[in-house]
Enzyme design. Structure first.
Site, PDB file in Angstrom:
ATOM      1  CD  GLU A 216      -4.816  -0.850   7.519  1.00 16.86           C
ATOM      2  OE1 GLU A 216      -5.410  -0.420   6.462  1.00 16.86           O
ATOM      3  OE2 GLU A 216      -6.140  -0.013   7.929  1.00 16.86           O
TER       4      GLU A 216
ATOM      5  CG  ASN B  72      -5.440   5.109   1.169  1.00 19.28           C
ATOM      6  OD1 ASN B  72      -5.701   4.220   1.611  1.00 19.28           O
ATOM      7  ND2 ASN B  72      -3.497   4.762   1.462  1.00 19.28           N
TER       8      ASN B  72
ATOM      9  CG  ASP C 114      -8.693   1.547   3.222  1.00 18.10           C
ATOM     10  OD1 ASP C 114      -8.127   0.339   4.129  1.00 18.10           O
ATOM     11  OD2 ASP C 114      -7.949   2.606   3.686  1.00 18.10           O
TER      12      ASP C 114
ATOM     13  CD  GLU D  64      -2.671   1.291   2.491  1.00 13.50           C
ATOM     14  OE1 GLU D  64      -3.225   0.160   3.446  1.00 13.50           O
ATOM     15  OE2 GLU D  64      -3.547   2.474   2.819  1.00 13.50           O
TER      16      GLU D  64
HETATM   17  P1  C2E Z   1      -5.090   3.294   6.138  1.00  6.60           P
HETATM   18  O1  C2E Z   1      -5.393   3.561   5.050  1.00  6.60           O
HETATM   19  O2  C2E Z   1      -6.207   3.105   6.820  1.00  6.60           O
HETATM   20  O3  C2E Z   1      -3.476   3.018   6.166  1.00  6.60           O
HETATM   21  C1  C2E Z   1      -3.366   2.362   7.103  1.00  6.60           C
HETATM   22  C2  C2E Z   1      -2.571   2.883   8.453  1.00  6.60           C
HETATM   23  O4  C2E Z   1      -2.363   1.980   8.992  1.00  6.60           O
HETATM   24  C3  C2E Z   1      -0.426   3.212   7.779  1.00  6.60           C
HETATM   25  O5  C2E Z   1      -1.105   4.230   8.658  1.00  6.60           O
HETATM   26  C4  C2E Z   1      -0.483   2.713   8.469  1.00  6.60           C
HETATM   27  O6  C2E Z   1       0.661   2.468   8.610  1.00  6.60           O
HETATM   28  C5  C2E Z   1      -1.434   1.701   9.337  1.00  6.60           C
HETATM   29  N1  C2E Z   1      -0.854   0.411   9.602  1.00  6.60           N
HETATM   30  C6  C2E Z   1      -0.447  -0.374   9.234  1.00  6.60           C
HETATM   31  N2  C2E Z   1       0.077  -1.687   9.942  1.00  6.60           N
HETATM   32  C7  C2E Z   1      -0.303  -1.290  11.305  1.00  6.60           C
HETATM   33  C8  C2E Z   1      -0.203  -2.089  12.472  1.00  6.60           C
HETATM   34  O7  C2E Z   1      -0.210  -3.461  12.155  1.00  6.60           O
HETATM   35  N3  C2E Z   1      -0.144  -1.511  13.657  1.00  6.60           N
HETATM   36  C9  C2E Z   1      -0.525  -0.002  13.561  1.00  6.60           C
HETATM   37  N4  C2E Z   1      -0.211   0.805  15.031  1.00  6.60           N
HETATM   38  N5  C2E Z   1      -0.329   1.017  12.472  1.00  6.60           N
HETATM   39  C10 C2E Z   1      -0.349   0.441  11.003  1.00  6.60           C
HETATM   40  P2  C2E Z   1      -0.315   5.709   8.096  1.00  6.60           P
HETATM   41  O8  C2E Z   1       0.421   5.982   6.836  1.00  6.60           O
HETATM   42  O9  C2E Z   1      -0.145   6.715   9.314  1.00  6.60           O
HETATM   43  O10 C2E Z   1      -1.693   6.279   7.868  1.00  6.60           O
HETATM   44  C11 C2E Z   1      -3.083   6.609   7.795  1.00  6.60           C
HETATM   45  C12 C2E Z   1      -4.419   7.290   6.974  1.00  6.60           C
HETATM   46  O11 C2E Z   1      -3.763   8.180   6.370  1.00  6.60           O
HETATM   47  C13 C2E Z   1      -4.239   6.009   5.544  1.00  6.60           C
HETATM   48  O12 C2E Z   1      -5.423   5.126   6.759  1.00  6.60           O
HETATM   49  C14 C2E Z   1      -4.914   7.039   4.936  1.00  6.60           C
HETATM   50  O13 C2E Z   1      -6.855   7.368   5.376  1.00  6.60           O
HETATM   51  C15 C2E Z   1      -4.643   8.181   4.821  1.00  6.60           C
HETATM   52  N6  C2E Z   1      -3.187   8.029   3.881  1.00  6.60           N
HETATM   53  C16 C2E Z   1      -2.483   7.615   3.799  1.00  6.60           C
HETATM   54  N7  C2E Z   1      -2.166   7.969   2.330  1.00  6.60           N
HETATM   55  C17 C2E Z   1      -2.871   8.529   1.762  1.00  6.60           C
HETATM   56  C18 C2E Z   1      -2.849   9.082   0.304  1.00  6.60           C
HETATM   57  O14 C2E Z   1      -1.862   8.905  -0.556  1.00  6.60           O
HETATM   58  N8  C2E Z   1      -4.293   9.673   0.269  1.00  6.60           N
HETATM   59  C19 C2E Z   1      -5.199   9.753   0.753  1.00  6.60           C
HETATM   60  N9  C2E Z   1      -6.137  10.585   0.036  1.00  6.60           N
HETATM   61  N10 C2E Z   1      -5.474   9.646   1.736  1.00  6.60           N
HETATM   62  C20 C2E Z   1      -4.040   8.951   2.669  1.00  6.60           C
HETATM   63 CA    CA Z   2      -7.322   1.581   7.982  1.00  3.60          CA
HETATM   64 CA    CA Z   3      -5.844   2.469   3.077  1.00  4.58          CA
END
Ligand code: C2E
Ligand code: CA
Ligand code: CA
Length: 403
Positions: free
Chosen positions: A353, A234, A296, A176
């Site tokens: 996830e 995303n 998601d 991802e």
């Molecule tokens: P999401 O789409 O639900 O992405 C998964 C988030 O869960 C990611 O946080 C990832 O680092 C985290 N994660 C994955 N596995 C684990 C785990 O085992 N434990 C824990 N504690 N966390 C885990 P991240 O990278 O901080 O992203 C947060 C949110 O920001 C994403 O949630 C998504 O909604 C948004 N996001 C990130 N990149 C983009 C993008 O390019 N465009 C858009 N529109 N939203 C984005």
């Molecule tokens: Ca999620």
């Molecule tokens: Ca996602």
């Protein structure tokens, strides 16, 4: 700079005067001096506007605005501090409030009983470590929209990648793309800080375009070295409904020679709530062109089931709030089991996830979940670290799969 313990601003919201004074006294005895108190939600909200509150103790049962309504209002106001629930209510009620707060995007540190012990208090306040706070909070800096605009123009936004592996074989199947802001002064900024900023200020389309363009470029490089991996991205609600995302994606896939069938677009339910007709049109068109579609954070909204029946999804992504240590929570486990079963019956790939430990990995393997994404297998990383991760992963694999 992050605050030291004695600079923390702590607020106690509690209608019962004696309990409020007792808690304030206990916190002061632990050495915290900047204390605020509110006897109801209205006063609490007003104080939050005039002070930067770091930790808020929230009573649940209060006349007028109860604790749940206060939490919702705090979330709407973008409250960034840590929250500690103080309640004498039964565990399952407090657990439900904890989950609700997390769903509102609030940072809940835990709960205390009434009365609570000094150790319990100290532990929870200490849980508010600078590392757990988003960067904007940590450093006391507010990132402005102008800064984000400049960052977009100056190439400071880029995708990091979190690998996805098949539970059954342990094979690396995809990743991802997760947006990161490489700030020249402050280091890596979390999307939790800048995605909402971009969405509110009309910059999300530009941001989405940057992430799509850069990750397809990376995808092209992987293909050149023989790695044919699935790439998930995303999509935000607004980019989906407005703008011409479908054409942009098709053009970019052509530009980088990437087969749309390798690309999965992740959308959350909020995407459909705003304008179902337009969302349906955009998603169906994307599906028609071969892109995969993932729902998601499955299970966190109220209408997941309905949306599944309406839209041509190919993947169901279990939210990490259910996945994390699901073996210890019978109700989470029940949700996981039925979601995996549902995915199977509908012919969708199931992705879990937030898998953080071996026990969760083993349980989900047994339950027949298809794909794992979580810190247990890999954290998000920059593109150039993927190959090294893969080598390490392959070395870990024999012990995992033989279990
Ligand atoms: P999401 O789409 O639900 O992405 C998964 C988030 O869960 C990611 O946080 C990832 O680092 C985290 N994660 C994955 N596995 C684990 C785990 O085992 N434990 C824990 N504690 N966390 C885990 P991240 O990278 O901080 O992203 C947060 C949110 O920001 C994403 O949630 C998504 O909604 C948004 N996001 C990130 N990149 C983009 C993008 O390019 N465009 C858009 N529109 N939203 C984005
Ligand atoms: Ca999620
Ligand atoms: Ca996602």
């Amino acid at each position: 700079m992050s605050k030291t313990a004695d600079e923390l601003v702590i607020m106690v919201v509690e209608d019962h005067a004696f309990q409020r004074k007792t808690l304030i006294h206990q916190i002061r005895t632990l050495g915290y001096q900047h204390l605020l108190e509110a006897e109801n939600g209205i006063t609490a909200l007003a104080l939050c506007q005039s002070h930067t509150v770091d930790i808020l103790f929230c009573d649940l049962r209060m006349p007028g605005m109860d604790g749940m309504a206060l939490l919702r209002r705090l979330s709407l106001g973008g409250f960034q501090g840590g929250i500690i629930l103080s309640s004498a209510l039964e565990d399952d009620v407090v657990d439900a409030v904890l989950r609700m707060s997390a769903a509102y995007g609030l940072h809940v540190l835990g709960r205390i009983d009434k009365p609570s012990s000094p150790q319990q208090l100290r532990q929870l306040i200490d849980a508010w470590s600078p590392a757990s706070a988003p960067l904007a909070q940590k450093s006391g800096l507010t990132l402005s929209v102008d800064e984000l605009r400049r960052a977009l123009d100056n190439n400071q936004l880029l995708p990091w990648y979190q690998p996805k592996v098949a539970f059954a074989s342990g094979q690396w199947v995809g990743m991802e793309a997760l947006a990161r802001w490489q700030h020249p002064e402050y280091g890596l900024v979390s999307p939790a800080v800048f995605i909402p900023l971009a969405e509110k200020n009309g910059l999300i389309d530009q941001l989405t375009d940057v992430i799509i363009n850069k990750s397809l470029q990376d995808c092209h490089l992987w293909e050149q070295i023989g790695l044919s991996l699935n790439l998930s991205m995303n999509l935000s609600t607004t980019s989906l409904i407005e703008g011409d995302l479908c054409h942009f994606l098709i053009n970019q896939c052509q530009r980088w020679g990437v087969n749309p069938e390798l690309i999965t677009l992740e959308v959350t339910e909020s995407s459909f709530v705003q304008d179902l007709g337009k969302a349906l049109e955009a998603l169906t068109r994307l599906r028609m062109h071969g892109f995969g579609l993932s729902i998601d954070d499955f299970g966190t909204g109220y209408s997941s089931m309905q949306q599944l029946a309406l839209l041509p999804f190919t993947e169901l992504k279990l939210d990490r709030s259910f996945v994390d240590r699901c073996y210890a929570d019978p109700s989470h486990l029940a949700i996981i089991e039925s979601s995996i079963e549902l995915a199977r019956k509908l012919g969708l790939t199931s992705v879990a996830e937030g898998v953080e430990d071996a026990q969760t990995w083993q349980l989900l393997t047994q339950l027949g979940c298809d794909i794992c994404q979580g810190f247990f297998t890999a954290r998000p990383m920059p593109c150039n670290e993927l190959q090294h991760w893969h080598q390490t992963w392959q070395a870990r694999l024999p012990t995992l799969i033989s279990h």
